[in-house]
Motif scaffolding. Structure first.
Motif, PDB file in Angstrom:
ATOM      1  N   GLY A  32       0.804  -1.216   0.000  1.00  0.00           N
ATOM      2  CA  GLY A  32       0.000   0.000   0.000  1.00  0.00           C
ATOM      3  C   GLY A  32       0.833   1.261   0.000  1.00  0.00           C
ATOM      4  N   PRO A  33       0.172   2.418   0.077  1.00  0.00           N
ATOM      5  CA  PRO A  33       0.880   3.707   0.086  1.00  0.00           C
ATOM      6  C   PRO A  33       1.761   3.831   1.316  1.00  0.00           C
ATOM      7  N   ALA A  34       2.951   4.418   1.124  1.00  0.00           N
ATOM      8  CA  ALA A  34       3.919   4.503   2.229  1.00  0.00           C
ATOM      9  C   ALA A  34       4.670   5.827   2.225  1.00  0.00           C
ATOM     10  N   GLY A  35       4.033   6.867   1.683  1.00  0.00           N
ATOM     11  CA  GLY A  35       4.684   8.181   1.668  1.00  0.00           C
ATOM     12  C   GLY A  35       4.574   8.866   3.017  1.00  0.00           C
ATOM     13  N   ALA A 127       0.213   8.206   2.286  1.00  0.00           N
ATOM     14  CA  ALA A 127      -0.317   7.198   3.203  1.00  0.00           C
ATOM     15  C   ALA A 127      -1.507   7.746   3.994  1.00  0.00           C
ATOM     16  N   LYS A 128      -1.538   9.082   4.205  1.00  0.00           N
ATOM     17  CA  LYS A 128      -2.614   9.699   4.976  1.00  0.00           C
ATOM     18  C   LYS A 128      -3.906   9.857   4.163  1.00  0.00           C
ATOM     19  N   PHE A 129      -3.820   9.670   2.848  1.00  0.00           N
ATOM     20  CA  PHE A 129      -5.001   9.873   2.002  1.00  0.00           C
ATOM     21  C   PHE A 129      -5.652   8.555   1.566  1.00  0.00           C
ATOM     22  N   ALA A 130      -5.141   7.450   2.103  1.00  0.00           N
ATOM     23  CA  ALA A 130      -5.720   6.145   1.764  1.00  0.00           C
ATOM     24  C   ALA A 130      -7.058   5.977   2.473  1.00  0.00           C
ATOM     25  N   THR A 131      -8.073   5.508   1.730  1.00  0.00           N
ATOM     26  CA  THR A 131      -9.391   5.215   2.301  1.00  0.00           C
ATOM     27  C   THR A 131      -9.817   3.841   1.803  1.00  0.00           C
ATOM     28  N   THR A 133     -12.096   3.235  -0.227  1.00  0.00           N
ATOM     29  CA  THR A 133     -12.399   3.283  -1.666  1.00  0.00           C
ATOM     30  C   THR A 133     -11.235   3.816  -2.488  1.00  0.00           C
ATOM     31  N   ARG A 134     -10.247   4.418  -1.829  1.00  0.00           N
ATOM     32  CA  ARG A 134      -9.071   4.936  -2.534  1.00  0.00           C
ATOM     33  C   ARG A 134      -7.848   4.348  -1.846  1.00  0.00           C
ATOM     34  N   ASP A 384      -3.594  12.227 -12.358  1.00  0.00           N
ATOM     35  CA  ASP A 384      -4.122  11.085 -11.612  1.00  0.00           C
ATOM     36  C   ASP A 384      -5.592  11.334 -11.278  1.00  0.00           C
ATOM     37  N   LEU A 385      -6.457  10.361 -11.614  1.00  0.00           N
ATOM     38  CA  LEU A 385      -7.891  10.520 -11.432  1.00  0.00           C
ATOM     39  C   LEU A 385      -8.259  10.725  -9.962  1.00  0.00           C
ATOM     40  N   ASP A 386      -7.643   9.944  -9.057  1.00  0.00           N
ATOM     41  CA  ASP A 386      -7.938  10.081  -7.631  1.00  0.00           C
ATOM     42  C   ASP A 386      -7.568  11.471  -7.114  1.00  0.00           C
ATOM     43  N   SER A 387      -6.414  11.951  -7.561  1.00  0.00           N
ATOM     44  CA  SER A 387      -5.952  13.261  -7.114  1.00  0.00           C
ATOM     45  C   SER A 387      -6.883  14.356  -7.638  1.00  0.00           C
TER      46      SER A 387
END
Length: 426
Positions: A32-35, A127-131, A133-134, A384-387
């Motif tokens: 997963g995201p790890a920034g 990493a803080k923006f992971a949900t 659905t995202r 990026d679509l999510d962004s």
């Protein structure tokens, strides 16, 4: 009272940007995201230091910036916080916002601190923006800018040294050759004569203030010349430097001049007359002065006073005089700082409008501006679509879309958002 003034620009460090990163470890290729988050920017802090007497150094350097926060890293590692920048000021320093003139701090106590420009907050990593659905956000948050502003520092000064002597003995010349800088002073409107103030620099953090006292003539104790107000100021100095014209070219005897000035001081205030003195024989580049010097030396030795021969015109003996004054001041000891009680200090937030967003129409142009939106744009990856969805969500949540519609914007029209042009579609 003399006022030493310095105007400087201060800027807190910018916050570091959040990182966009993903776990790419062995056996876990789809991590997963790890920034990690960016570090906060450093603050600019004023701190009272009793060893500093003037605002002299702020006239050589006028721009000060704290360190930026470090950007976030992979593996959810946070960026390092930027170092605070600590500026040392003398006790009694008043801090004003230059733009408004409002007093924001009155620094009087040893070690007292005041944050005059806050650093920006670090941006959040992806990493803080992971949900739910995202799960793989490809965007992170930009760091905030540090606060920045011009401030004015003011310090009420008492001269450490009073420079006394008859007019035309060379006091002004001596002051201009001894001092590196002259702070602004308050004018004394008794006569056309104005006291001059200078700062003598010994080393980076060592200096003393010397005041030339023009017009101290017979009758000063009853108000002739500069009169009572300035003599009251001189009374608070720690040391008198008594300058005499050793040449006697104007028809006056240097020893007689010495006694007349001291008599004038004694008539005004016995306390003033009892102050330590260093006697300075000026104009030693002239043959008449060299002839008179042994007689002057004999008289000063009899009185137990230190006598230093100089020539203000040729700079002969000035270095010896500077260090003789400095050593004498150290021997006398430090004075009490002037503490001025400032009423109604306004400890307001400088950037009170930093969260404000402006939506307006100028002619046929629609404009959106403000720090929060600039930060949002810097945080958005428009490929990026999510962004992009996150950008649109924030714009709606803040009511910006509704405000644009109230202003009459139609689909397909251009809106300028913090310098970037976007086509509007509801």
């Amino acid at each position: 009272m003399f006022v030493d003034v310095a105007k400087i620009f201060v800027k807190g460090g910018n916050g570091g940007h959040g990182a966009v990163a993903f776990r790419r470890e062995k056996y876990e290729p789809s991590g997963g995201p790890a920034g990690g988050d960016g570090g906060d920017g450093g603050n600019v802090i004023l701190e009272v230091d009793e060893g500093i007497r003037t605002l002299m150094d702020f006239r050589y350097k006028r721009h000060y910036k704290a360190e930026n926060g470090e950007n976030g890293k992979s593996k959810k590692q946070y960026g390092k916080k930027g170092k605070d920048l600590i500026l040392k000021v003398p006790p009694g320093t008043i801090v004003k916002d230059t733009e408004t003139g409002i007093v924001i701090a009155d620094l009087t106590k040893k070690g007292e601190r005041f944050i005059v420009a806050k650093g920006g907050r670090g941006g959040r990593g992806n990493a803080k923006f992971a949900t739910s659905t995202r799960q793989a956000p490809r965007f992170a948050e930009a760091g905030e800018k540090g606060e920045e502003r011009w401030i004015t520092l003011e310090l009420k000064l008492l001269a450490d040294v009073g420079l006394v002597g008859f007019p035309n003995v060379g006091k002004s010349t001596l002051l201009s050759t001894l001092t590196d800088a002259k702070p602004k002073i308050a004018n004394y409107h008794f006569t056309t004569l104005t006291p001059n103030l200078g700062v003598v620099r010994i080393s980076y953090d060592s200096s003393f203030v010397i005041a030339d006292i023009p017009g101290l003539i017979e009758g000063a104790h009853i108000g002739v010349g500069l009169g009572h107000e300035f003599l009251r100021h001189v009374e608070r100095t720690r040391l008198l430097v008594h300058l005499i014209d050793a040449s006697g070219l104007e028809g006056r005897d240097p020893i007689d001049d010495f006694y007349k000035i001291n008599e004038e001081l004694k008539k005004y205030s016995p306390k003033l007359a009892d102050k330590p003195q260093i006697v300075v024989a000026n104009k030693m580049d002239l043959p008449q002065a060299r002839e008179n010097f042994p007689r002057i030396k004999q008289e000063m030795d009899r009185l137990g006073l230190e006598l230093i021969p100089i020539s203000a015109a040729t700079s002969e003996g000035l270095n010896e005089l500077k260090y003789a004054i400095w050593n004498k001041l150290k021997e006398i000891g430090e004075p009490e700082p002037i503490v001025e009680v400032v009423e109604n200090i306004n400890l307001y937030e400088f950037n009170k409008d930093k969260n404000k967003v402006i939506v307006k129409k100028e002619g046929d142009k629609y404009i959106v501006e403000g720090d929060p939106i600039e930060k949002l744009i810097n945080s958005t990856n428009f490929d990026d679509l999510d962004s992009l969805r996150h950008f649109q969500k924030v714009m709606r949540k803040r009511g910006i879309v509704d405000e644009l519609k109230e202003l009459g914007i139609k689909d397909g029209e251009i809106v300028n958002i913090c310098g970037y042009e976007f086509e509007f579609f509801d």
